[in-house]
Every structure is written in C-alpha cells, then in structure tokens.
Design a protein around this motif. Structure first.
Motif, PDB file in Angstrom:
ATOM      1  N   LYS A 242       0.817  -1.230   0.000  1.00 62.45           N
ATOM      2  CA  LYS A 242       0.000   0.000   0.000  1.00 62.45           C
ATOM      3  C   LYS A 242       0.848   1.276   0.000  1.00 62.45           C
ATOM      4  O   LYS A 242       0.412   2.311   0.522  1.00 62.45           O
ATOM      5  N   ALA A 243       2.045   1.208  -0.585  1.00 63.55           N
ATOM      6  CA  ALA A 243       2.923   2.383  -0.591  1.00 63.55           C
ATOM      7  C   ALA A 243       2.294   3.547  -1.351  1.00 63.55           C
ATOM      8  O   ALA A 243       2.390   4.702  -0.925  1.00 63.55           O
ATOM      9  N   LEU A 244       1.622   3.246  -2.473  1.00 59.03           N
ATOM     10  CA  LEU A 244       1.022   4.315  -3.284  1.00 59.03           C
ATOM     11  C   LEU A 244       0.021   5.130  -2.439  1.00 59.03           C
ATOM     12  O   LEU A 244       0.096   6.365  -2.396  1.00 59.03           O
ATOM     13  N   GLU A 245      -0.883   4.425  -1.754  1.00 57.49           N
ATOM     14  CA  GLU A 245      -1.876   5.115  -0.914  1.00 57.49           C
ATOM     15  C   GLU A 245      -1.165   5.969   0.135  1.00 57.49           C
ATOM     16  O   GLU A 245      -1.542   7.125   0.385  1.00 57.49           O
ATOM     17  N   ALA A 246      -0.120   5.410   0.747  1.00 56.20           N
ATOM     18  CA  ALA A 246       0.579   6.133   1.816  1.00 56.20           C
ATOM     19  C   ALA A 246       1.246   7.397   1.263  1.00 56.20           C
ATOM     20  O   ALA A 246       1.196   8.470   1.889  1.00 56.20           O
ATOM     21  N   VAL A 247       1.881   7.294   0.074  1.00 55.97           N
ATOM     22  CA  VAL A 247       2.539   8.477  -0.517  1.00 55.97           C
ATOM     23  C   VAL A 247       1.489   9.527  -0.871  1.00 55.97           C
ATOM     24  O   VAL A 247       1.681  10.729  -0.616  1.00 55.97           O
ATOM     25  N   MET A 248       0.368   9.096  -1.420  1.00 58.43           N
ATOM     26  CA  MET A 248      -0.671  10.056  -1.817  1.00 58.43           C
ATOM     27  C   MET A 248      -1.229  10.787  -0.588  1.00 58.43           C
ATOM     28  O   MET A 248      -1.489  11.988  -0.618  1.00 58.43           O
ATOM     29  N   LYS A 249      -1.352  10.044   0.506  1.00 60.45           N
ATOM     30  CA  LYS A 249      -1.844  10.663   1.748  1.00 60.45           C
ATOM     31  C   LYS A 249      -0.850  11.718   2.238  1.00 60.45           C
ATOM     32  O   LYS A 249      -1.236  12.821   2.649  1.00 60.45           O
ATOM     33  N   LEU A 250       0.440  11.384   2.143  1.00 65.19           N
ATOM     34  CA  LEU A 250       1.469  12.311   2.633  1.00 65.19           C
ATOM     35  C   LEU A 250       1.632  13.541   1.739  1.00 65.19           C
ATOM     36  O   LEU A 250       2.171  14.563   2.171  1.00 65.19           O
ATOM     37  N   THR A 251       1.208  13.441   0.481  1.00 64.85           N
ATOM     38  CA  THR A 251       1.469  14.537  -0.474  1.00 64.85           C
ATOM     39  C   THR A 251       0.182  15.227  -0.934  1.00 64.85           C
ATOM     40  O   THR A 251       0.180  15.893  -1.973  1.00 64.85           O
ATOM     41  N   GLY A 252      -0.897  15.049  -0.186  1.00 64.08           N
ATOM     42  CA  GLY A 252      -2.159  15.693  -0.567  1.00 64.08           C
ATOM     43  C   GLY A 252      -2.603  15.243  -1.948  1.00 64.08           C
ATOM     44  O   GLY A 252      -3.067  16.065  -2.746  1.00 64.08           O
ATOM     45  N   ASN A 253      -2.407  13.951  -2.244  1.00 63.38           N
ATOM     46  CA  ASN A 253      -2.827  13.334  -3.510  1.00 63.38           C
ATOM     47  C   ASN A 253      -2.069  13.782  -4.747  1.00 63.38           C
ATOM     48  O   ASN A 253      -2.500  13.522  -5.866  1.00 63.38           O
ATOM     49  N   ARG A 254      -0.946  14.484  -4.563  1.00 61.18           N
ATOM     50  CA  ARG A 254      -0.185  14.997  -5.703  1.00 61.18           C
ATOM     51  C   ARG A 254       0.851  14.009  -6.216  1.00 61.18           C
ATOM     52  O   ARG A 254       1.187  13.967  -7.387  1.00 61.18           O
ATOM     53  N   GLY A 255       1.443  13.267  -5.287  1.00 59.11           N
ATOM     54  CA  GLY A 255       2.625  12.482  -5.634  1.00 59.11           C
ATOM     55  C   GLY A 255       3.877  13.299  -5.357  1.00 59.11           C
ATOM     56  O   GLY A 255       3.798  14.410  -4.820  1.00 59.11           O
ATOM     57  N   VAL A 256       5.032  12.762  -5.739  1.00 57.66           N
ATOM     58  CA  VAL A 256       6.309  13.419  -5.396  1.00 57.66           C
ATOM     59  C   VAL A 256       6.946  14.072  -6.620  1.00 57.66           C
ATOM     60  O   VAL A 256       6.743  13.622  -7.743  1.00 57.66           O
ATOM     61  N   ASP A 257       7.705  15.129  -6.386  1.00 52.94           N
ATOM     62  CA  ASP A 257       8.395  15.811  -7.495  1.00 52.94           C
ATOM     63  C   ASP A 257       9.548  14.965  -8.023  1.00 52.94           C
ATOM     64  O   ASP A 257       9.879  15.020  -9.204  1.00 52.94           O
ATOM     65  N   THR A 258      10.194  14.228  -7.112  1.00 60.02           N
ATOM     66  CA  THR A 258      11.315  13.373  -7.515  1.00 60.02           C
ATOM     67  C   THR A 258      11.112  11.982  -6.919  1.00 60.02           C
ATOM     68  O   THR A 258      10.927  11.863  -5.703  1.00 60.02           O
ATOM     69  N   ALA A 259      11.131  10.964  -7.770  1.00 61.72           N
ATOM     70  CA  ALA A 259      11.052   9.575  -7.277  1.00 61.72           C
ATOM     71  C   ALA A 259      12.352   8.886  -7.673  1.00 61.72           C
ATOM     72  O   ALA A 259      12.689   8.825  -8.859  1.00 61.72           O
ATOM     73  N   ILE A 260      13.083   8.429  -6.673  1.00 62.52           N
ATOM     74  CA  ILE A 260      14.408   7.852  -6.930  1.00 62.52           C
ATOM     75  C   ILE A 260      14.359   6.353  -6.693  1.00 62.52           C
ATOM     76  O   ILE A 260      13.999   5.895  -5.603  1.00 62.52           O
ATOM     77  N   GLU A 261      14.700   5.590  -7.715  1.00 66.03           N
ATOM     78  CA  GLU A 261      14.676   4.125  -7.627  1.00 66.03           C
ATOM     79  C   GLU A 261      16.055   3.649  -7.206  1.00 66.03           C
ATOM     80  O   GLU A 261      17.024   3.822  -7.953  1.00 66.03           O
TER      81      GLU A 261
END
Ligand SMILES: NC(=O)c1ccc[n+]([C@@H]2O[C@H](COP(=O)([O-])OP(=O)(O)OC[C@H]3O[C@@H](n4cnc5c(N)ncnc54)[C@H](O)[C@@H]3O)[C@@H](O)[C@H]2O)c1
Ligand SMILES: [Zn+2]
Ligand SMILES: [Zn+2]
Length: 346
Positions: free
Chosen positions: A222-241
């Motif tokens: 459920k990482a996607l849901e958790a990130v969306m919750k933390l970012t006000g549903n925007r997602g992140v500016d930088t995603a580093i793999e």
C-alpha cells in the motif's frame, strides 16, 4: 598477496595471488589500507555481470597508499595517501571531456569487473592521475571509503539527475547503502519532504535518523496510498529508484507528480514495463545513469566541513583475512543490520 577472488556464480575464495605490476606508464600500484563490499559485488556473485569473469579479484572501492607509479604519472608519488574512484578515467577521450567518466573509452567501471580490484593487499590503478584523489593529512579515511562509489552514486544518479530542489517533495525507494547515501546528499538542497520506502523496518529506522521526514514499509503493497496521503494526492516531485527490480521502478511511475522526475539508480537485470498509457500527459522525465564520480571533489569538501558524515553508514569492521565473514555479514543484512562493512587490508 591476499586477494578475494570471484570463481564463478556463488563461488569466491581468499587466495594468494601475485602482486600486480605496472603495465602502462599511466598506472600506479596502490597498497590498500581500507576497502569495502558493494551490493554490485553481490550482483557479480549471482552471475549478473557477464563482463566479470572467474579468476577476477573483486572490489571497486577503497583508500590506500601509492606504492609505485608509471613514468607518465605526474600527480602522485610513492607514499601519497589516495582515495580510489570506482570509475577509471583517462581524462582525455570524448566522454571524459564531458565529465562522463563512466563511459571513458579506455576506462569506466573496470575495477573489480574486467580488471582486478581493490579487495586485496595491492591493486593496479590505470589512468592513475585522473582516477585517484589525494587524501589530505588528518582526514578520516573510513569516511572517505564511502566516496569511492556510494555517495557519488546517490548524489549524481539520484539527487542531481532527479533535480531535487528547495521545498520539493522526494521519495527514495530502497534504503540500502545507496538509498541512504541519496538521503544524506539530497539534504544539500533542503527539500521539504523526503519519504523513504523499503521492506525492512531496521533500514527505515536508520533512514529516520538520517533525515527522512516520513518512512513507509511497503510490505503490505500500500505504498502508493501512503505516498498520496502524505502529499495531498499529488505524488512526489522526484522519485528515486534505489533497488534495481521491476516492482520498485513501477512504484516510481505511480507516485510521480505531474512535472516530476523519476531518477533510476538501480542496476536492472530484468525487463521493466513503462506505463506511457498513464504517464504520457504527466510532463515527467525519466533519467538513468552509471555513476561518473565527477562529484568526488565536491563531496570531499562536504565531508571535510562536516556537512555530511558518511561514516554513519559503517556498521561492521573486518580484517582482510576475515573477508569471507565480511561477505556473509553484508550479504545477510536483514539479519545482521549491516549497511557498509570496512575491510582493513593493512
Ligand atoms: N547506477 C549506478 O551507477 C549504481 C552504482 C552502485 C550501485 N547501484 C545499484 O543501486 C541499487 C541499490 O544498491 P544497494 O547497495 O543500496 O542495495 P541493497 O540491496 O543493499 O539495498 C536495496 C534495498 O531495497 C530494499 N528493497 C528490496 N525490494 C524492495 C521492494 N520491493 N520495495 C521496497 N524496497 C525494497 C531492500 O530491503 C534494501 O534495503 C543496486 O541495484 C545496485 O546495484 C547502481
Ligand atoms: Zn559499487
Ligand atoms: Zn576517457
């Protein structure tokens, strides 16, 4: 001399090998003092790196003392303490003139890959003038071992390619040594949020201590849901793999905000799906990079001025004759809580 030799998939041994000799005028022979083991050495041992053939001395990181120099070496002399870059660079070819040392036509990542490496008492360094860095008197050599590979990798492939900005939101997927090196160097740019995602609670704890503003254990899917919750549903500016498997690159594609950058660091051995059906209208960029180590001098200064302390990544220490134990400890990080292990060669 003693050296850790790759003998084929899943096979390695500490062997007696002849001391390396100068074979080109630009070579130097370095007596190793401290080296370490990289996740990439484990990739080699899995048989993932075909350029590395059985019989090869492993290792591409470390510090040492110059023992002898070829006639063309002008920047170093015997007795100098040096930091070894994991990338050998001639400094003169087209890619080198662009500071893309990883693609040097007579160098690149060859140490502990297509030529013998640093997990030994001595190593031959080609293009010594442009592949070694002087260590000033009084510098902490253990900390500097982290500058051979992991800090420049996190900084160049993750932070610089990912265009981390003041006030921006960053996610780092993978909290191994590379992900954590990315976390340390991302803070040069004061992003507002740095979210670190991993499966291992111990590593996530370390990430918090190293400055993560939030951590997510993605074991529950459920990482996607958790990130969306933390970012006000925007997602992140930088995603580093920083893992190197399809699942984590795919995760980066789901959490990236419009206008964002996905910066891949992981070494991928398998095909990964690109979801253009979801991303074509997202104005995003995707970057890939093999570390160039062009930022070693800059990182050197940040360590000397205590802006970062890479020594925090070191969890274990071994002598060279116990390097097989060091491999076991590093290879079982989930049990041993290992991050980087220092191997003392002399
Ligand atoms: N591009 C380059 O120049 C370069 C240089 C050095 C290393 N690398 C690569 O960087 C990657 C990371 O290196 P490392 O030494 O930190 O590796 P590592 O194996 O120590 O760390 C990987 C981390 O990813 C986590 N992980 C595994 N599966 C996951 C999942 N599904 N979701 C979330 N987290 C997951 C693990 O728990 C671990 O903490 C490797 O692929 C390595 O080969 C690339
Ligand atoms: Zn490495
Ligand atoms: Zn070159």
């Amino acid at each position: 001399m003693k050296a850790l030799v790759y003998l084929g998939p899943s096979q390695k041994a500490l062997q007696d090998r002849p001391k390396p000799e100068i074979t080109a005028p630009s070579d130097a022979i370095v007596k190793m003092t401290k080296t370490t083991i990289c996740g990439t050495d484990l990739h080699i041992l899995k048989g993932d790196v075909p350029t590395c053939q059985p019989g090869r001395v492993l290792g591409h990181e470390g510090v040492g003392i110059v023992e002898s120099c070829g006639a063309a070496v002008t920047a170093f002399k015997p007795g100098d303490r040096v930091l070894i870059s994991c990338i050998s660079a001639c400094g003169k070819c087209g890619p080198c003139r662009q500071q893309m040392y990883s693609h040097c036509t007579t160098g690149g990542w060859i140490l502990g890959n297509s030529i013998d490496g640093t997990q030994a008492e001595f190593v031959r360094i080609p293009h010594a003038d442009t592949s070694l860095y002087p260590i000033p008197e009084g510098a902490d050599e253990e900390a500097l071992v982290m500058l051979s590979d992991i800090l420049p990798t996190g900084f160049e492939c993750g932070v610089l390619n990912g265009k981390v900005q003041p006030g921006s939101t960053v996610a780092i997927v993978g909290a191994g040594p590379i992900g954590l090196a990315t976390l340390l160097t991302a803070q040069f740019y004061s992003p507002a949020e740095i979210i670190v995602i991993d499966l291992d609670d111990n590593r996530l704890e370390v990430a918090k201590r190293f400055g993560a503003t939030a951590t997510i254990n993605s074991t529950n899917g459920k990482a996607l849901e958790a990130v969306m919750k933390l970012t006000g549903n925007r997602g992140v500016d930088t995603a580093i793999e920083a893992v190197g498997i399809p699942a984590t690159f795919e995760m980066c594609q789901t959490i990236i905000a419009p206008g964002g950058t996905i910066a891949n660091i992981g070494v991928h051995g398998k095909k990964v799906e690109l979801h253009l059906e979801l991303l074509w209208d997202h104005n995003i960029s995707i970057t890939t990079r093999l570390v160039d180590t062009a930022t070693i001098p800059l990182l050197f200064k940040t360590v000397r001025s205590h802006k970062i302390d890479p020594k925090r990544l070191i969890t274990h220490r071994f002598k060279l004759d116990k390097i097989l134990e060091a491999y076991d400890t590093f290879g079982n990080a989930a049990k041993t809580n290992a991050l980087k292990v220092i191997v003392e060669a002399s």
